[in-house]
Design an enzyme around this catalytic site. Sequence first.
Site, short mmCIF file in Angstrom:
data_model
loop_
_atom_site.label_atom_id
_atom_site.label_comp_id
_atom_site.label_asym_id
_atom_site.label_seq_id
_atom_site.Cartn_x
_atom_site.Cartn_y
_atom_site.Cartn_z
N HIS A 300 -10.78 -0.29 10.06
CA HIS A 300 -9.41 -0.35 9.56
C HIS A 300 -8.63 -1.50 10.16
O HIS A 300 -7.89 -2.20 9.47
CB HIS A 300 -8.72 0.98 9.87
CG HIS A 300 -7.35 1.05 9.29
ND1 HIS A 300 -7.12 1.33 7.97
CD2 HIS A 300 -6.14 0.80 9.83
CE1 HIS A 300 -5.83 1.29 7.74
NE2 HIS A 300 -5.20 0.97 8.86
N CYS A 612 -13.39 -8.01 -7.05
CA CYS A 612 -12.49 -7.52 -5.99
C CYS A 612 -13.19 -7.41 -4.63
O CYS A 612 -12.61 -6.93 -3.68
CB CYS A 612 -11.86 -6.19 -6.37
SG CYS A 612 -13.06 -4.87 -6.57
C1 PEP Z 1 -16.83 -3.71 -2.79
O1 PEP Z 1 -17.73 -2.89 -2.63
O2 PEP Z 1 -17.00 -4.90 -3.07
C2 PEP Z 1 -15.42 -3.30 -2.67
C3 PEP Z 1 -14.45 -4.14 -2.96
O3 PEP Z 1 -15.17 -2.06 -2.24
P1 PEP Z 1 -15.32 -1.56 -0.72
O4 PEP Z 1 -15.42 -2.78 0.14
O5 PEP Z 1 -14.11 -0.75 -0.47
O6 PEP Z 1 -16.58 -0.75 -0.76
#
Ligand code: PEP
Length: 654
Positions: A300, A612
Amino acid sequence: MLERSVTVRVKEGLHARPATQFVKLAKTFRSAVELRRGTVGANAKSAVKLMLLGLKEGEAIVLQADGDDAAAALDALADFIETPEAGLDPAGTVPLATADARSASFTPPRFAAEGVGGVGASEGTAIGPAFGFFPTVLLAPNRRVAPEAVEAEIEALRRALDTTTAGLLEAKLKPGVSPQDTQILEALIEVARDAELTGAVETAIRTGRDALTATLEAGRILAETFEKVDNDYIRARAEDVRGVTRALGLALSGTADVSLARVPEGAILVAEEISAWDFAKAPIAALAGIVCTKGAATSHVAIMARTHGIPAVLGARADLAALKAATTVALDGKTGAVWLDPDMAKADGIRARVAAESQERDALDAFRHRAPVTRGGRAITVAANLGSLKEIEPALKAGAMGVGLFRTELLFMERKTLPSEDEQAGIYAELARAFAPHPVIVRTLDIGGDKPVAGIEFPHEDNPFLGWRGVRMCLDRPDVFKPQLKALLRAATEGNVKIMVPMVTNADEVLRVKALLAECRAELDAAGVAAGEPELGIMMETPAAALLADDLAKHAAFFSIGTNDLTQYVMAADRLNPRVADLNRADHPAVLKAVELICDAARRQNIWVGVCGEAAARPDLIPIFLRMGVTELSMSPASVPRAKKTVIEADEAA
Ligand code: PEP
Ligand code: MG
């Protein structure tokens, strides 16, 4: 003595919150009140005893009262026990254990070649005076107390109790304390005052133990007792017992805990680890950098550091004693290098880099509010990845065009209460309003066995990343999932909320989410609550989803590629394991091939596609993504200006 048989109707039983309220009510009567299940009884005026009894909904019990107001006491207490909503706040929040926030975003870990370095968790160079965050370790003095000194020792305990409760009461009255925090503080006060704890300490003092040793021991034993109870809510109280024990111990030894609230401007925060709770108290803007010996790029604190653009190295291999002794600390959050008390030449070199980076940031400032349009005339959305409302401001400042990924799991994990439907609806609506008219994409809960949450029983799994997580867990737990979906439908009346489902591997999962959404909508309609029409998108992060992208695209309004997980699954390289960090590369041809499959399917099925994962912020990859057809990039707020610049300057045709 009067008694009455009753059945527990309180929803989910007499867990912490209802137990605390029940005790409050019992204490308004002069009579002694007992609550019996079979042969086991508990004093109804002790929240700790009641919680440990672990009364479940549907259990038959006997209430006994002895005193001049026994009849009235039985009436009131029986009424409480037989009321399903008793002791719950109107929104139905229930206590949960604090869990470390599960990480969300991920930058491939880079281990520093140099000295005491670790994982580069938030890029940027920093140098400054060290501010050590090393909470006092309380050791039991094991002092023998002579019989004539026992009363003085007990008096010391009482004073410590007064100081601790006064501190908790003061915290409760501070402006800005949320209703959940108030509940937590009330529960802590209840534990501090409970005879179960103080009685055990007093008894031990009378046998000749000193107050501090007796407190630490009694607290440990009580916390362990809580941990053994077969009920998630009750088990979670163990942490409260530890918290109160520590506060009492500090008061007894006359020591103050270090507080992050006092970090001076420009300091480098050095610590073993920092919890989300502690970090939230730090004046974040004042920090120049962070070095922790624990944690990884996905913890975090790493996400918060990236959000605020604070250079950070986690998992540093520095010797704790050396870290504590350092007066000046420097770090490179990209490579993971850390220097403790660097010599003059080194420090000068680092300061020059800090100045160059600051100049570079100033130059990027010009791009914060520029529209990211490619040379070919394509408008691209550059949005932010957020995990809490606190991050709205830095994201807006950075020029984020909405939210491409709101990681809701942090709402569930950084605190001690499960957010209710009402509370979630409020949070999502606030987020939507802050970025309107830009869209905000809220990802449904993505937690798993790698970072379990109390209140959701996660079985032990050898491979949690391949286990019961994300949409898999949510579909199995409609009691957790439906309040979130309803909250999202309610917030969607704002007009710019979209929903995204994580860890999808086949279309059936998406159809089941849609069916649940329809069910939630019908329930809201029946209750006369307004619901919006949010688009539903899929987070593309498993190889199965990439291979079946054409099929999935028929059921989705958009795709958002999660390169962090997609990389670990395509490359079979654990995103948390630094030994395979070299394989965990989003720019590997195999990963880019999977991204291309997804983009091609999106184009064929006429839906838009975004990225993302952390790769969305990489200047070397942005042109490749744009050429593949990506129209949205979402990233840590601090990366937004540079991504906009990259888009504006990108050569799409190359
Ligand atoms: C990913 O898996 O690329 C993502 C953006 O989600 P997290 O990092 O929260 O798993
Ligand atoms: Mg993911």
